[in-house]
Design an enzyme around this catalytic site. Structure first.
Site, PDB file in Angstrom:
ATOM      1  CG  HIS A 137      -2.120  -0.816   1.130  1.00  0.00           C
ATOM      2  ND1 HIS A 137      -2.109  -2.158   1.429  1.00  0.00           N
ATOM      3  CD2 HIS A 137      -3.389  -0.519   0.745  1.00  0.00           C
ATOM      4  CE1 HIS A 137      -3.317  -2.655   1.232  1.00  0.00           C
ATOM      5  NE2 HIS A 137      -4.114  -1.688   0.808  1.00  0.00           N
ATOM      6  CE  LYS A 141      -4.166  -0.500   4.776  1.00  0.00           C
ATOM      7  NZ  LYS A 141      -5.499   0.014   5.064  1.00  0.00           N
TER       8      LYS A 141
HETATM    9  P1  NAP Z   1      -8.439   9.496   5.076  1.00  0.00           P
HETATM   10  O1  NAP Z   1      -8.188  10.264   3.831  1.00  0.00           O
HETATM   11  O2  NAP Z   1      -7.537   9.677   6.267  1.00  0.00           O
HETATM   12  O3  NAP Z   1      -9.949   9.827   5.494  1.00  0.00           O
HETATM   13  C1  NAP Z   1     -10.486   9.570   6.766  1.00  0.00           C
HETATM   14  C2  NAP Z   1     -11.449  10.724   7.048  1.00  0.00           C
HETATM   15  O4  NAP Z   1     -12.196  10.439   8.252  1.00  0.00           O
HETATM   16  C3  NAP Z   1     -10.708  12.048   7.289  1.00  0.00           C
HETATM   17  O5  NAP Z   1     -11.426  13.095   6.684  1.00  0.00           O
HETATM   18  C4  NAP Z   1     -10.744  12.133   8.807  1.00  0.00           C
HETATM   19  O6  NAP Z   1     -10.619  13.474   9.238  1.00  0.00           O
HETATM   20  C5  NAP Z   1     -12.136  11.593   9.064  1.00  0.00           C
HETATM   21  N1  NAP Z   1     -12.385  11.260  10.468  1.00  0.00           N
HETATM   22  C6  NAP Z   1     -11.480  10.925  11.430  1.00  0.00           C
HETATM   23  N2  NAP Z   1     -12.124  10.746  12.605  1.00  0.00           N
HETATM   24  C7  NAP Z   1     -13.448  10.972  12.377  1.00  0.00           C
HETATM   25  C8  NAP Z   1     -14.612  10.980  13.207  1.00  0.00           C
HETATM   26  N3  NAP Z   1     -14.535  10.733  14.531  1.00  0.00           N
HETATM   27  N4  NAP Z   1     -15.825  11.237  12.646  1.00  0.00           N
HETATM   28  C9  NAP Z   1     -15.913  11.512  11.343  1.00  0.00           C
HETATM   29  N5  NAP Z   1     -14.840  11.562  10.505  1.00  0.00           N
HETATM   30  C10 NAP Z   1     -13.619  11.295  11.022  1.00  0.00           C
HETATM   31  O7  NAP Z   1      -8.481   7.922   4.799  1.00  0.00           O
HETATM   32  P2  NAP Z   1      -8.983   7.173   3.473  1.00  0.00           P
HETATM   33  O8  NAP Z   1      -7.843   6.887   2.569  1.00  0.00           O
HETATM   34  O9  NAP Z   1     -10.184   7.879   2.951  1.00  0.00           O
HETATM   35  O10 NAP Z   1      -9.386   5.773   4.104  1.00  0.00           O
HETATM   36  C11 NAP Z   1     -10.410   5.684   5.095  1.00  0.00           C
HETATM   37  C12 NAP Z   1     -10.523   4.253   5.567  1.00  0.00           C
HETATM   38  O11 NAP Z   1     -11.016   3.444   4.494  1.00  0.00           O
HETATM   39  C13 NAP Z   1      -9.197   3.589   5.988  1.00  0.00           C
HETATM   40  O12 NAP Z   1      -9.426   2.719   7.079  1.00  0.00           O
HETATM   41  C14 NAP Z   1      -8.800   2.795   4.758  1.00  0.00           C
HETATM   42  O13 NAP Z   1      -7.976   1.689   5.081  1.00  0.00           O
HETATM   43  C15 NAP Z   1     -10.160   2.344   4.302  1.00  0.00           C
HETATM   44  N6  NAP Z   1     -10.263   1.942   2.890  1.00  0.00           N
HETATM   45  C16 NAP Z   1     -11.135   0.954   2.603  1.00  0.00           C
HETATM   46  C17 NAP Z   1     -11.345   0.576   1.310  1.00  0.00           C
HETATM   47  C18 NAP Z   1     -12.339  -0.507   1.008  1.00  0.00           C
HETATM   48  O14 NAP Z   1     -12.514  -0.878  -0.169  1.00  0.00           O
HETATM   49  N7  NAP Z   1     -13.024  -1.061   2.015  1.00  0.00           N
HETATM   50  C19 NAP Z   1     -10.658   1.208   0.266  1.00  0.00           C
HETATM   51  C20 NAP Z   1      -9.762   2.232   0.579  1.00  0.00           C
HETATM   52  C21 NAP Z   1      -9.591   2.614   1.903  1.00  0.00           C
HETATM   53  P3  NAP Z   1      -9.127  14.033   9.640  1.00  0.00           P
HETATM   54  O15 NAP Z   1      -8.277  13.868   8.419  1.00  0.00           O
HETATM   55  O16 NAP Z   1      -9.403  15.451  10.010  1.00  0.00           O
HETATM   56  O17 NAP Z   1      -8.658  13.187  10.792  1.00  0.00           O
END
Ligand code: NAP
Length: 251
Positions: A137, A141
């Protein structure tokens, strides 16, 4: 048919932003709220009249978000990683306590290539003496190994157990830290490298032969058809569903 009111939690994040766009573009889905850090999740969902909440946040808060969404009367689609037996069990208890016909769909991976790789790996597992998983990745991450890799390894372990296979051959006596994480007896290795997005290799070995199953997600757009499908399906699937493969017809 009326449209499904969808709220995105973690809407300012990478996956969250893309999900908002996909929901806005999808027939029959209506984006009613963008929720992020600092918002009261239950109140925001109630105020918006959300029927389905999609959570793409961080492992530390995703479980709390699901409980808040259930309390607000919303079905939930979860893409955030970090779930284990304990947290899933607490969601099942909550669903049973509410007895409101709500559904929670947790998908470690929404990408079709990843879901197919996991499914093929589970099918292949019984035929090989050795199996290891390598996930690769981007270095931003926060969790390792990935939920997809854990899910893949657990499915391989379950298939091995069902086929009556014992422990894998491994003569290692020192340096265990170099052998990766142990997921139900299947080793999982995590690579973090600038330039990568999300990739997985499943290696199977027998004396004199090897099978490698590899999938590559090059762009977060690849997850969106799975997310949209999950939103449409979760409203008619009460209880907890884990894995998009249970929504796709892969029998
Ligand atoms: P990211 O860019 O860090 O986005 C996470 C978001 O959630 C940020 O805006 C963060 O805000 C916000 N957040 C943090 N705490 C929160 C709370 N208490 N309430 C509401 N929002 C909150 O991460 P990402 O790349 O989008 O990935 C998010 C998750 O999805 C990860 O766990 C990743 O591994 C997973 N993922 C899953 C798949 C799938 O197919 N299932 C695919 C890709 C990624 P701040 O930045 O201000 O903290």
């Amino acid at each position: 048919m009326s449209s499904i009111a969808v709220a995105v939690i973690g809407a300012a994040g990478r996956m969250g932003r893309q999900t908002c766009e996909a929901v806005e573009a999808a027939d029959g889905l209506d984006l009613v709220a963008r929720i992020d850090v600092g918002d009261d999740v239950a109140a925001a969902l109630r105020d918006a009249g959300a029927q389905v909440a999609v959570d793409f946040t961080v492992p530390a808060v995703t479980e709390a978000n699901v409980h808040a969404a259930l309390d607000a009367g919303a079905h939930v689609v979860v893409g955030t990683t970090g779930w284990d037996e304990g947290s899933r069990g607490r969601v099942v208890e909550h669903l049973e306590r509410l007895d409101a016909g709500l559904g929670v769909l947790i998908a470690p991976n929404f990408g079709l290539s990843a879901v197919l790789a996991m499914t093929f790996a589970a099918k292949a597992a019984r035929y090989f003496e050795s199996a290891e998983v390598v996930e690769l990745h981007h270095p931003d991450k926060v969790d390792a190994p990935s939920g997809t890799a854990r899910h893949t390894a657990a499915a391989i372990a379950a298939a091995r157990a069902e086929a009556g296979l014992g422990a894998q051959p491994d003569a290692t006596q020192e340096g265990f830290e170099a052998r990766g994480a142990d997921v139900d007896g299947v080793r999982v290795h995590a690579v973090r490298l600038r330039g990568l997005v999300a990739h997985e290799e499943i290696l199977f070995g027998n004396a004199g032969e090897q099978l490698t199953i590899r999938q590559d997600s090059f762009d977060r757009a690849s997850f969106m058809p799975g997310v949209v499908l999950a939103v449409r399906e979760v409203v008619s699937r009460p209880g907890l569903t884990v894995g998009l493969e249970n929504v796709l017809d892969l029998s």
